[in-house]
Design a protein around this motif. Structure first.
Motif, PDB file in Angstrom:
ATOM      1  N   LYS A  11     104.700  58.655  28.030  1.00  0.00           N
ATOM      2  CA  LYS A  11     103.661  57.770  28.545  1.00  0.00           C
ATOM      3  C   LYS A  11     102.481  58.636  28.972  1.00  0.00           C
ATOM      4  CE  LYS A  11     102.873  53.950  31.782  1.00  0.00           C
ATOM      5  NZ  LYS A  11     103.458  53.148  32.889  1.00  0.00           N
ATOM      6  N   MET A  12     101.318  58.383  28.361  1.00  0.00           N
ATOM      7  CA  MET A  12     100.167  59.253  28.577  1.00  0.00           C
ATOM      8  C   MET A  12      98.953  58.448  29.016  1.00  0.00           C
ATOM      9  SD  MET A  12      98.726  62.156  25.984  1.00  0.00           S
ATOM     10  CE  MET A  12      97.570  63.408  26.549  1.00  0.00           C
ATOM     11  N   LEU A  13      98.219  58.982  29.984  1.00  0.00           N
ATOM     12  CA  LEU A  13      97.012  58.341  30.500  1.00  0.00           C
ATOM     13  C   LEU A  13      95.814  59.245  30.242  1.00  0.00           C
ATOM     14  CD1 LEU A  13      95.478  56.208  32.227  1.00  0.00           C
ATOM     15  CD2 LEU A  13      96.150  57.540  34.252  1.00  0.00           C
ATOM     16  N   HIS A  14      94.792  58.709  29.555  1.00  0.00           N
ATOM     17  CA  HIS A  14      93.537  59.430  29.346  1.00  0.00           C
ATOM     18  C   HIS A  14      92.501  58.874  30.325  1.00  0.00           C
ATOM     19  CE1 HIS A  14      94.880  61.252  25.538  1.00  0.00           C
ATOM     20  NE2 HIS A  14      95.435  60.087  25.282  1.00  0.00           N
ATOM     21  N   ILE A  15      91.942  59.731  31.168  1.00  0.00           N
ATOM     22  CA  ILE A  15      90.905  59.316  32.114  1.00  0.00           C
ATOM     23  C   ILE A  15      89.593  59.973  31.693  1.00  0.00           C
ATOM     24  CG2 ILE A  15      90.190  59.217  34.521  1.00  0.00           C
ATOM     25  CD1 ILE A  15      93.089  59.511  35.333  1.00  0.00           C
ATOM     26  N   VAL A  16      88.627  59.156  31.292  1.00  0.00           N
ATOM     27  CA  VAL A  16      87.362  59.644  30.738  1.00  0.00           C
ATOM     28  C   VAL A  16      86.231  59.315  31.702  1.00  0.00           C
ATOM     29  CG1 VAL A  16      85.755  59.507  28.804  1.00  0.00           C
ATOM     30  CG2 VAL A  16      88.224  59.292  28.397  1.00  0.00           C
ATOM     31  N   ARG A  17      85.540  60.334  32.183  1.00  0.00           N
ATOM     32  CA  ARG A  17      84.422  60.129  33.106  1.00  0.00           C
ATOM     33  C   ARG A  17      83.107  60.122  32.337  1.00  0.00           C
ATOM     34  NH1 ARG A  17      80.830  63.404  35.600  1.00  0.00           N
ATOM     35  NH2 ARG A  17      81.840  65.256  34.729  1.00  0.00           N
ATOM     36  N   LYS A  41     102.895  56.820  24.057  1.00  0.00           N
ATOM     37  CA  LYS A  41     102.292  55.553  24.465  1.00  0.00           C
ATOM     38  C   LYS A  41     101.091  55.859  25.344  1.00  0.00           C
ATOM     39  CE  LYS A  41     103.376  51.121  26.654  1.00  0.00           C
ATOM     40  NZ  LYS A  41     104.417  50.340  27.377  1.00  0.00           N
ATOM     41  N   GLU A  42      99.890  55.508  24.856  1.00  0.00           N
ATOM     42  CA  GLU A  42      98.662  55.950  25.507  1.00  0.00           C
ATOM     43  C   GLU A  42      97.881  54.797  26.134  1.00  0.00           C
ATOM     44  OE1 GLU A  42      97.224  59.614  22.733  1.00  0.00           O
ATOM     45  OE2 GLU A  42      97.684  57.734  21.722  1.00  0.00           O
ATOM     46  N   HIS A  43      97.244  55.111  27.243  1.00  0.00           N
ATOM     47  CA  HIS A  43      96.348  54.170  27.910  1.00  0.00           C
ATOM     48  C   HIS A  43      95.058  54.922  28.230  1.00  0.00           C
ATOM     49  CE1 HIS A  43      95.099  50.720  30.294  1.00  0.00           C
ATOM     50  NE2 HIS A  43      94.776  51.538  31.276  1.00  0.00           N
ATOM     51  N   VAL A  44      93.907  54.312  27.906  1.00  0.00           N
ATOM     52  CA  VAL A  44      92.614  54.959  28.126  1.00  0.00           C
ATOM     53  C   VAL A  44      91.879  54.253  29.259  1.00  0.00           C
ATOM     54  CG1 VAL A  44      90.393  55.609  27.122  1.00  0.00           C
ATOM     55  CG2 VAL A  44      92.464  55.646  25.702  1.00  0.00           C
ATOM     56  N   MET A  45      91.469  55.024  30.255  1.00  0.00           N
ATOM     57  CA  MET A  45      90.710  54.512  31.391  1.00  0.00           C
ATOM     58  C   MET A  45      89.364  55.236  31.436  1.00  0.00           C
ATOM     59  SD  MET A  45      91.604  54.911  35.458  1.00  0.00           S
ATOM     60  CE  MET A  45      93.257  54.254  35.241  1.00  0.00           C
ATOM     61  N   VAL A  46      88.264  54.489  31.440  1.00  0.00           N
ATOM     62  CA  VAL A  46      86.941  55.103  31.503  1.00  0.00           C
ATOM     63  C   VAL A  46      86.313  54.823  32.860  1.00  0.00           C
ATOM     64  CG1 VAL A  46      86.561  55.026  29.016  1.00  0.00           C
ATOM     65  CG2 VAL A  46      85.832  53.099  30.414  1.00  0.00           C
ATOM     66  N   ASP A  92     103.842  60.398  32.222  1.00  0.00           N
ATOM     67  CA  ASP A  92     104.333  61.744  31.902  1.00  0.00           C
ATOM     68  C   ASP A  92     103.208  62.768  31.805  1.00  0.00           C
ATOM     69  OD1 ASP A  92     107.168  61.023  31.531  1.00  0.00           O
ATOM     70  OD2 ASP A  92     106.392  59.847  29.853  1.00  0.00           O
ATOM     71  N   VAL A  93     102.110  62.384  31.129  1.00  0.00           N
ATOM     72  CA  VAL A  93     100.999  63.314  30.907  1.00  0.00           C
ATOM     73  C   VAL A  93      99.685  62.607  31.209  1.00  0.00           C
ATOM     74  CG1 VAL A  93      99.819  64.825  29.263  1.00  0.00           C
ATOM     75  CG2 VAL A  93     102.294  64.493  29.084  1.00  0.00           C
ATOM     76  N   VAL A  94      98.820  63.278  31.964  1.00  0.00           N
ATOM     77  CA  VAL A  94      97.480  62.762  32.247  1.00  0.00           C
ATOM     78  C   VAL A  94      96.463  63.695  31.607  1.00  0.00           C
ATOM     79  CG1 VAL A  94      95.769  62.195  34.007  1.00  0.00           C
ATOM     80  CG2 VAL A  94      98.190  61.695  34.413  1.00  0.00           C
ATOM     81  N   SER A  95      95.582  63.120  30.804  1.00  0.00           N
ATOM     82  CA  SER A  95      94.507  63.866  30.161  1.00  0.00           C
ATOM     83  C   SER A  95      93.190  63.428  30.796  1.00  0.00           C
ATOM     84  CB  SER A  95      94.505  63.566  28.653  1.00  0.00           C
ATOM     85  OG  SER A  95      93.257  63.863  28.065  1.00  0.00           O
ATOM     86  N   CYS A  96      92.399  64.386  31.309  1.00  0.00           N
ATOM     87  CA  CYS A  96      91.141  64.017  31.959  1.00  0.00           C
ATOM     88  C   CYS A  96      90.097  65.102  31.727  1.00  0.00           C
ATOM     89  CB  CYS A  96      91.350  63.776  33.452  1.00  0.00           C
ATOM     90  SG  CYS A  96      91.828  65.243  34.380  1.00  0.00           S
TER      91      CYS A  96
END
Length: 386
Positions: A11-17, A41-46, A92-96
């Motif tokens: 489960k991966m979360l992408h946080i884009v500023r 499984k990815e979720h993108v948050m801007v 599991d993994v946060v990408s920011c």
């Protein structure tokens, strides 16, 4: 599709500023190419204005959630992000792309592994916070790696004292020849730019820059420079060089301000911006790459199939390397070479075609999407211990 060594779903979360390493046009294109790895499984948050959400929709990034914090920074933004992350549960993994977000992640998702995207060298307070986070007394709970686009950027970060073992190189992934070109759309663009249907001949130079600045006098120098005078003399008829700023929803206001400030007829602003830089590039006659995140811009400029010039920056030198790329490099304070090169391309359509084809072939080879996705998948597997 990439396969993991086991069947556990990540489960991966992408946080884009907005305005961050991923929250700029080329950053969003890069993210779009990396999404969709199997068993992730990815979720993108801007974080930012409605404009960045529109950019994601333009690119086809689906299911994006927007949190309207101004740039995702400040105390209110910090608490808003933390609240939403709690609601998402275990990740599991946060990408920011912002070190401030890492602190928020550590407060809420303590077991999550982290990927921090760095597109330009940190300076000032940003460098201080980055050192504090990765320092012995910093936050840094769990495992975190820094992702950069080039080996040159990795080397520069190491000179600043960051451990090379925690830095991973993941370049922009170009769509390996599957970039669609709608000739009718390109013709309409050129009509809008005044490049066809006029009494004078026009040569459109597209400037690939994520953040067009009012102080960037190079644009004005090119727009009103010697190229137009030389070409009119050689052709014996009216000829004009037009400079198109590659604007986006995010930075269109800056482009308009730049045009209004100098009021030059040769400076163009696209009415509706797009992150899909290859579409703008394909409508131009040549492309000029400038800016802090120019290594990613260079990939898309070359993929457009048009001749390309770029500044002689260490990161770009590492990318371009041998002359097989077809990219012409110039010093940032040297306006004569770009003007002379534009004149050559304008006079010789065959040279334009050869240089453009050479650059495109190099880009598809150097920035192959499958290779970059494989690198990204390896980083995820490494973080998750698979």
């Amino acid at each position: 599709m990439l396969k993991r060594t086991n069947q556990l779903e990540v489960k991966m979360l992408h946080i884009v500023r907005e305005g961050g390493g991923l929250g700029c046009p080329c950053g969003l294109m890069k993210l779009r190419g990396l999404l969709g790895i199997e068993d992730v499984k990815e979720h993108v948050m801007v974080l930012g204005r409605q404009a960045i959400l529109e950019e994601c929709e333009e690119l086809g990034i689906e299911g994006v959630e927007r949190i309207g914090t101004p740039g995702g920074s400040g105390v209110s933004g910090f608490w808003t992000i933390r609240k939403r992350m709690r609601e998402l549960g275990n990740v599991d993994v946060v990408s920011c792309d912002d070190v401030g977000v890492l602190w928020a992640v550590d407060r809420v998702m303590r077991g999550a592994k982290k990927i921090l995207w760095v597109s330009k060298l940190p300076v000032g307070r940003r460098l201080w916070w980055l050192r504090k986070y990765f320092g012995k007394r910093g936050g840094g709970r769990g495992i975190c790696v820094i992702a950069v686009s080039t080996e040159a950027m990795k080397g520069q970060l190491m000179k600043l004292g960051f451990d090379g073992e925690m830095i991973r190189v993941i370049g922009v992934g170009v769509n390996e020849g599957k970039i669609e070109r709608n000739e009718d759309v390109l013709k309409k663009l050129r009509v809008k730019w005044g490049a066809v249907g006029k009494e004078m001949d026009c040569f459109v130079v597209g400037v690939m820059s994520d953040r067009p600045m009012e102080s960037d006098t190079r644009l004005v120098s090119l727009a009103g420079g010697t190229a137009s005078i030389v070409m009119q003399s050689k052709l014996g008829k009216a000829w004009q060089l037009r400079v198109l700023i590659n604007p986006t929803h995010l930075y269109r206001d800056r482009s308009i301000n730049l045009n209004d400030e100098f009021g030059h007829v040769g400076l163009l602003v696209q009415e509706r911006g797009t992150s899909r830089g290859w579409e703008i590039g394909a409508g131009c006659d040549a492309l000029l790459v400038v800016g802090e995140t120019s290594e990613d811009s260079l990939a898309w400029a070359c993929a457009s199939g048009k001749p390309v010039m770029c500044e002689n920056d260490p990161r770009l030198r590492e990318l371009v390397g041998a002359e097989e790329s077809g990219v012409v490099m110039f010093e940032g304070n040297d306006l004569r070479k770009p003007s002379d090169q534009i004149t050559k391309w304008a006079m010789d359509g065959g040279m334009r075609e050869v240089n453009g084809k050479q650059s495109r072939e190099w880009a598809l080879k150097r920035f192959g999407l499958s290779e970059q996705r494989e690198r990204f998948g390896m980083v995820i597997r490494e973080l998750c211990g698979a």
